[in-house]
Design a protein around this motif. Structure first.
Motif, PDB file in Angstrom:
ATOM      1  N   ALA A  19       3.684  27.971  96.362  1.00  0.00           N
ATOM      2  CA  ALA A  19       4.230  29.311  96.133  1.00  0.00           C
ATOM      3  C   ALA A  19       3.121  30.260  95.713  1.00  0.00           C
ATOM      4  CB  ALA A  19       5.309  29.269  95.055  1.00  0.00           C
ATOM      5  N   ASN A  20       3.230  31.497  96.176  1.00  0.00           N
ATOM      6  CA  ASN A  20       2.379  32.562  95.685  1.00  0.00           C
ATOM      7  C   ASN A  20       3.075  33.148  94.470  1.00  0.00           C
ATOM      8  OD1 ASN A  20       0.449  32.332  97.733  1.00  0.00           O
ATOM      9  ND2 ASN A  20       1.616  33.658  99.092  1.00  0.00           N
ATOM     10  N   VAL A  21       2.309  33.373  93.408  1.00  0.00           N
ATOM     11  CA  VAL A  21       2.873  33.865  92.159  1.00  0.00           C
ATOM     12  C   VAL A  21       2.188  35.177  91.791  1.00  0.00           C
ATOM     13  CG1 VAL A  21       3.239  33.358  89.702  1.00  0.00           C
ATOM     14  CG2 VAL A  21       3.320  31.499  91.390  1.00  0.00           C
ATOM     15  N   THR A  22       2.987  36.188  91.521  1.00  0.00           N
ATOM     16  CA  THR A  22       2.482  37.456  91.002  1.00  0.00           C
ATOM     17  C   THR A  22       2.768  37.442  89.503  1.00  0.00           C
ATOM     18  OG1 THR A  22       2.998  38.544  93.093  1.00  0.00           O
ATOM     19  CG2 THR A  22       2.611  39.969  91.187  1.00  0.00           C
ATOM     20  N   TYR A  23       1.766  37.793  88.723  1.00  0.00           N
ATOM     21  CA  TYR A  23       1.927  37.733  87.271  1.00  0.00           C
ATOM     22  C   TYR A  23       1.094  38.808  86.602  1.00  0.00           C
ATOM     23  CZ  TYR A  23      -2.616  35.357  87.236  1.00  0.00           C
ATOM     24  OH  TYR A  23      -3.946  35.053  87.395  1.00  0.00           O
ATOM     25  N   ASP A  24       1.483  39.109  85.388  1.00  0.00           N
ATOM     26  CA  ASP A  24       0.718  40.023  84.540  1.00  0.00           C
ATOM     27  C   ASP A  24       0.045  39.183  83.475  1.00  0.00           C
ATOM     28  OD1 ASP A  24       1.759  42.175  85.972  1.00  0.00           O
ATOM     29  OD2 ASP A  24       3.324  42.595  84.489  1.00  0.00           O
ATOM     30  N   LEU A  25      -1.236  39.386  83.283  1.00  0.00           N
ATOM     31  CA  LEU A  25      -1.959  38.757  82.192  1.00  0.00           C
ATOM     32  C   LEU A  25      -1.886  39.733  81.024  1.00  0.00           C
ATOM     33  CD1 LEU A  25      -3.497  36.098  81.901  1.00  0.00           C
ATOM     34  CD2 LEU A  25      -5.595  37.363  82.298  1.00  0.00           C
ATOM     35  N   LEU A  26      -1.381  39.267  79.908  1.00  0.00           N
ATOM     36  CA  LEU A  26      -1.169  40.116  78.746  1.00  0.00           C
ATOM     37  C   LEU A  26      -2.107  39.698  77.617  1.00  0.00           C
ATOM     38  CD1 LEU A  26       2.730  39.816  78.744  1.00  0.00           C
ATOM     39  CD2 LEU A  26       1.377  41.616  79.811  1.00  0.00           C
ATOM     40  N   GLY A  58      -0.179  42.625  87.975  1.00  0.00           N
ATOM     41  CA  GLY A  58      -0.063  42.358  89.403  1.00  0.00           C
ATOM     42  C   GLY A  58      -1.066  41.356  89.918  1.00  0.00           C
ATOM     43  N   SER A  59      -1.533  40.466  89.060  1.00  0.00           N
ATOM     44  CA  SER A  59      -2.488  39.445  89.502  1.00  0.00           C
ATOM     45  C   SER A  59      -1.792  38.460  90.433  1.00  0.00           C
ATOM     46  CB  SER A  59      -3.061  38.697  88.297  1.00  0.00           C
ATOM     47  OG  SER A  59      -3.812  39.567  87.488  1.00  0.00           O
ATOM     48  N   GLN A  60      -2.574  37.880  91.326  1.00  0.00           N
ATOM     49  CA  GLN A  60      -2.049  36.924  92.297  1.00  0.00           C
ATOM     50  C   GLN A  60      -2.585  35.536  91.989  1.00  0.00           C
ATOM     51  OE1 GLN A  60       0.133  37.850  94.928  1.00  0.00           O
ATOM     52  NE2 GLN A  60       0.177  39.715  93.699  1.00  0.00           N
ATOM     53  N   GLY A  61      -1.708  34.554  92.013  1.00  0.00           N
ATOM     54  CA  GLY A  61      -2.087  33.171  91.813  1.00  0.00           C
ATOM     55  C   GLY A  61      -1.213  32.288  92.681  1.00  0.00           C
ATOM     56  N   THR A  62      -1.347  30.996  92.514  1.00  0.00           N
ATOM     57  CA  THR A  62      -0.526  30.066  93.268  1.00  0.00           C
ATOM     58  C   THR A  62      -0.015  28.967  92.359  1.00  0.00           C
ATOM     59  OG1 THR A  62      -2.482  28.811  93.964  1.00  0.00           O
ATOM     60  CG2 THR A  62      -1.669  30.472  95.503  1.00  0.00           C
ATOM     61  N   SER A  63       1.100  28.402  92.777  1.00  0.00           N
ATOM     62  CA  SER A  63       1.707  27.280  92.081  1.00  0.00           C
ATOM     63  C   SER A  63       1.949  26.192  93.109  1.00  0.00           C
ATOM     64  CB  SER A  63       3.030  27.722  91.450  1.00  0.00           C
ATOM     65  OG  SER A  63       3.546  26.721  90.599  1.00  0.00           O
ATOM     66  N   VAL A 118       0.639  25.364  87.639  1.00  0.00           N
ATOM     67  CA  VAL A 118      -0.364  26.392  87.896  1.00  0.00           C
ATOM     68  C   VAL A 118      -1.451  25.709  88.714  1.00  0.00           C
ATOM     69  CG1 VAL A 118      -2.092  27.915  86.837  1.00  0.00           C
ATOM     70  CG2 VAL A 118       0.151  27.578  85.721  1.00  0.00           C
ATOM     71  N   SER A 119      -1.883  26.345  89.793  1.00  0.00           N
ATOM     72  CA  SER A 119      -2.905  25.721  90.632  1.00  0.00           C
ATOM     73  C   SER A 119      -4.286  25.818  89.988  1.00  0.00           C
ATOM     74  CB  SER A 119      -2.942  26.375  92.008  1.00  0.00           C
ATOM     75  OG  SER A 119      -3.467  27.687  91.915  1.00  0.00           O
ATOM     76  N   VAL A 120      -5.115  24.839  90.296  1.00  0.00           N
ATOM     77  CA  VAL A 120      -6.512  24.873  89.858  1.00  0.00           C
ATOM     78  C   VAL A 120      -7.169  26.139  90.406  1.00  0.00           C
ATOM     79  CG1 VAL A 120      -8.757  23.741  90.114  1.00  0.00           C
ATOM     80  CG2 VAL A 120      -6.745  22.385  89.591  1.00  0.00           C
ATOM     81  N   LYS A 121      -6.817  26.504  91.626  1.00  0.00           N
ATOM     82  CA  LYS A 121      -7.370  27.706  92.260  1.00  0.00           C
ATOM     83  C   LYS A 121      -7.130  28.937  91.385  1.00  0.00           C
ATOM     84  CE  LYS A 121      -5.533  29.900  96.012  1.00  0.00           C
ATOM     85  NZ  LYS A 121      -5.108  30.056  97.402  1.00  0.00           N
ATOM     86  N   THR A 122      -5.945  29.032  90.787  1.00  0.00           N
ATOM     87  CA  THR A 122      -5.635  30.183  89.934  1.00  0.00           C
ATOM     88  C   THR A 122      -6.482  30.171  88.669  1.00  0.00           C
ATOM     89  OG1 THR A 122      -3.383  30.305  90.783  1.00  0.00           O
ATOM     90  CG2 THR A 122      -3.799  31.338  88.643  1.00  0.00           C
ATOM     91  N   LEU A 123      -6.513  29.034  87.972  1.00  0.00           N
ATOM     92  CA  LEU A 123      -7.310  28.954  86.747  1.00  0.00           C
ATOM     93  C   LEU A 123      -8.780  29.204  87.042  1.00  0.00           C
ATOM     94  CD1 LEU A 123      -7.489  28.417  83.708  1.00  0.00           C
ATOM     95  CD2 LEU A 123      -7.842  26.015  84.265  1.00  0.00           C
ATOM     96  N   CYS A 124      -9.295  28.591  88.090  1.00  0.00           N
ATOM     97  CA  CYS A 124     -10.710  28.765  88.429  1.00  0.00           C
ATOM     98  C   CYS A 124     -11.006  30.211  88.809  1.00  0.00           C
ATOM     99  CB  CYS A 124     -11.100  27.812  89.552  1.00  0.00           C
ATOM    100  SG  CYS A 124     -11.138  26.084  89.016  1.00  0.00           S
ATOM    101  N   GLY A 125     -10.064  30.868  89.483  1.00  0.00           N
ATOM    102  CA  GLY A 125     -10.251  32.279  89.816  1.00  0.00           C
ATOM    103  C   GLY A 125     -10.400  33.134  88.570  1.00  0.00           C
ATOM    104  N   LEU A 126      -9.614  32.840  87.550  1.00  0.00           N
ATOM    105  CA  LEU A 126      -9.740  33.580  86.297  1.00  0.00           C
ATOM    106  C   LEU A 126     -11.080  33.297  85.625  1.00  0.00           C
ATOM    107  CD1 LEU A 126      -6.131  33.143  84.874  1.00  0.00           C
ATOM    108  CD2 LEU A 126      -7.213  35.292  85.528  1.00  0.00           C
ATOM    109  N   VAL A 127     -11.466  32.031  85.593  1.00  0.00           N
ATOM    110  CA  VAL A 127     -12.736  31.653  84.980  1.00  0.00           C
ATOM    111  C   VAL A 127     -13.900  32.276  85.742  1.00  0.00           C
ATOM    112  CG1 VAL A 127     -14.267  29.720  84.433  1.00  0.00           C
ATOM    113  CG2 VAL A 127     -11.826  29.543  83.946  1.00  0.00           C
ATOM    114  N   GLU A 128     -13.816  32.299  87.063  1.00  0.00           N
ATOM    115  CA  GLU A 128     -14.914  32.835  87.879  1.00  0.00           C
ATOM    116  C   GLU A 128     -15.142  34.326  87.670  1.00  0.00           C
ATOM    117  OE1 GLU A 128     -14.047  31.621  91.879  1.00  0.00           O
ATOM    118  OE2 GLU A 128     -14.567  29.538  91.458  1.00  0.00           O
TER     119      GLU A 128
END
Length: 177
Positions: A128-135, A144-149, A158-168
């Motif tokens: 799934a594609n997930v739209t979320y707000d980081l607060l 409106g951030s985009q991630g995946t589950s 939460v996908s590794v891709k999402t966490l790694c995208g934030l870290v990157e």
């Protein structure tokens, strides 16, 4: 860092990214035993307008229950009160990134960061594609951030891709990303 102002939103986005990624020095000192690969990216651009879509063959058997689980698990994953052992279970291949999750848990700035799921779109029965707000402190920092589950071991994670995208966003390479 060159930051373009857009009605104060850029400043909040930068503050949010700093809060989430304040661990850059600690993360950079981790060693990469498996020569990790680069994960995906995280977009802070606003999502496009969509309407509720009927379930398709590319959705789980019970999309309403799956969406509720994704929303619940993302909130728990980004909640500072959730123990690291539980976060490991809510992250795709979470055991690989246990040291990163432990470092986040020990950081006071990361403790102020939460996520609120604002949209879920299934791309398959297990993705799934997930739209979320980081607060940060309850205020939107990256809206409106985009991630995946992904569905792994019967749990929407939460996908590794999402966490790694934030870290990157910090420009740091993290083992497992």
């Amino acid at each position: 860092m060159d930051v373009e102002r857009r009605g104060g939103r850029s400043r909040l986005a930068v503050l949010g990214a700093v809060a989430v990624l304040a661990l850059a020095p600690a993360l950079a000192s981790c060693s990469d035993d498996d020569g990790g690969t680069s994960g995906g990216t995280v977009s802070s651009s606003p999502p496009t307008a969509t309407t509720a879509e009927p379930p398709t063959a590319d959705a789980p058997g019970d999309p309403v229950a799956a969406k509720a689980e994704i929303t619940r698990n993302w909130a728990a994953f980004f909640d500072a009160k959730t123990p690291v052992a539980e976060k490991v279970k809510l992250l795709e291949n979470g055991e690989q990134l246990r040291p990163v999750l432990a470092a986040f848990a020990a950081d006071k700035n990361a403790a102020m960061t939460t996520a609120k799921v604002t949209g879920v779109e299934f791309t398959s029965a297990t993705d799934a594609n997930v739209t979320y707000d980081l607060l940060v402190g309850g205020a939107p920092a990256l809206s409106g951030s985009q991630g995946t589950s992904i569905l792994q071991n019967d749990t929407w994670k939460v996908s590794v891709k999402t966490l790694c995208g934030l870290v990157e966003l910090s420009g740091v390479t993290v083992p497992g990303c």
